[in-house]
Enzyme design. Sequence first.
Site, PDB file in Angstrom:
ATOM      1  N   GLN A 144       0.821  -1.245  -0.018  1.00 42.87           N
ATOM      2  CA  GLN A 144       0.163  -0.247   0.020  1.00 42.87           C
ATOM      3  C   GLN A 144       0.835   1.275  -0.003  1.00 42.87           C
ATOM      4  O   GLN A 144       0.450   2.647  -0.389  1.00 42.87           O
ATOM      5  CB  GLN A 144      -1.035   0.116   1.379  1.00 42.87           C
ATOM      6  CG  GLN A 144      -0.242   0.251   2.752  1.00 42.87           C
ATOM      7  CD  GLN A 144      -1.198  -0.219   3.686  1.00 42.87           C
ATOM      8  OE1 GLN A 144      -1.851  -1.022   3.879  1.00 42.87           O
ATOM      9  NE2 GLN A 144      -1.274   0.988   4.501  1.00 42.87           N
ATOM     10  N   CYS A 150      -5.185   0.443   3.581  1.00 39.95           N
ATOM     11  CA  CYS A 150      -5.347  -1.013   3.778  1.00 39.95           C
ATOM     12  C   CYS A 150      -6.726  -1.604   3.712  1.00 39.95           C
ATOM     13  O   CYS A 150      -6.874  -2.924   3.286  1.00 39.95           O
ATOM     14  CB  CYS A 150      -4.845  -1.249   5.291  1.00 39.95           C
ATOM     15  SG  CYS A 150      -5.518  -0.275   6.634  1.00 39.95           S
ATOM     16  N   HIS A 287      -6.330  -1.484  11.583  1.00 38.26           N
ATOM     17  CA  HIS A 287      -5.874  -1.823  10.388  1.00 38.26           C
ATOM     18  C   HIS A 287      -6.657  -3.131   9.627  1.00 38.26           C
ATOM     19  O   HIS A 287      -7.033  -3.857  10.486  1.00 38.26           O
ATOM     20  CB  HIS A 287      -4.295  -2.562  10.564  1.00 38.26           C
ATOM     21  CG  HIS A 287      -3.509  -2.824   9.564  1.00 38.26           C
ATOM     22  ND1 HIS A 287      -3.427  -2.171   8.324  1.00 38.26           N
ATOM     23  CD2 HIS A 287      -2.757  -4.091   9.252  1.00 38.26           C
ATOM     24  CE1 HIS A 287      -2.697  -2.761   7.384  1.00 38.26           C
ATOM     25  NE2 HIS A 287      -2.409  -3.725   7.785  1.00 38.26           N
TER      26      HIS A 287
END
Length: 339
Positions: A144, A150, A287
Amino acid sequence: MGVCQLLIVVCLFTVCTLVPRVCCGNVSSGGTRSTLNNSAADFDSFRKKFHRSNQVSSETFNSRISYIQDAALRHVYLNSFSTEPQSAKYGMNQFSDLSQKEFSDLYLRATSDGAPVFSGLSRRGLPAKFDWREKAVVAPVQDQLACGSCWAFSVVGAIQSASAIRGSQLEQLSVQQVVDCSFRDAGCNGGSISQALTWLKQTKVKLVTQSEYPYKAKTGICHFFSQSHDGVVMKNFTVHDFSGQEEAMMGQLVERGPLAAIVDAVSWQDYLGGIIQHHCSSQWSNHAVLIVGYDTTGQIPFWIVQNSWGTTWGNKGYVYIKIGGNICGIADSVAAVFL
């Protein structure tokens, strides 16, 4: 929880340089001085290993050295829990010259909207080991870069695997399309798996291939395609909380395909490999990842999780997380997609 354990938890959620020095009781004063004295050479070696070719000012140079020092002390403490042969190992990686705040601001930008508790039945007769990669339906690990996308990688990863499971050729679908066009989210400034999936379901947007809509690691203007354009449409999805029900979650993985999930990845800044069993919590989601398999055949059962930080991180881009106990909040908010 002991005082030292409590302090390291606090440290991992704040910008902290003092706490690791207090906690790392196994580091002698001589060893600490040696670490600090060699820090400039260590930083130079670090820059060569991780291809940091850019020029740095004296102020930035000193800051990066300080972050390397903090990381080295942190690793000693984190590794003190690694008593099992398969336990996670922590050390220098591509994120070690970042402060903990920089790391979080750049890479931990996913948010969770919460999820209803799973109330279905557990699937019986699950295999002891299952890995969707062995079915050739999981695309390669992506990176990324310095973009908080993400959440988009996780969603797109689940959809492209679901398409391949249904018989289509495995193709890398466009993450950039989701980053640019999911108006419920904030592009590189972060997003939610649930919101992105809701947008895809409501709009019936066709995801095109990455080659048609390449990843740029920055938020751009949404590019629209005609209804006649080829692409993959997601029809529906589910999001559930499987905490305390990870066996049922294993069943969902086998039945539905790779699963998108939100986790606490603050301590992953230092992760090198092995099975994570400590140093992260539930209910601190930040995340997004893709769960592609599990393995219960060894002493420590674990989830096989694809990350989006490139193949030089972790286990060639993957992280293993112990099954049971909702480690890193792996079971807090888990999504399956339907095509």
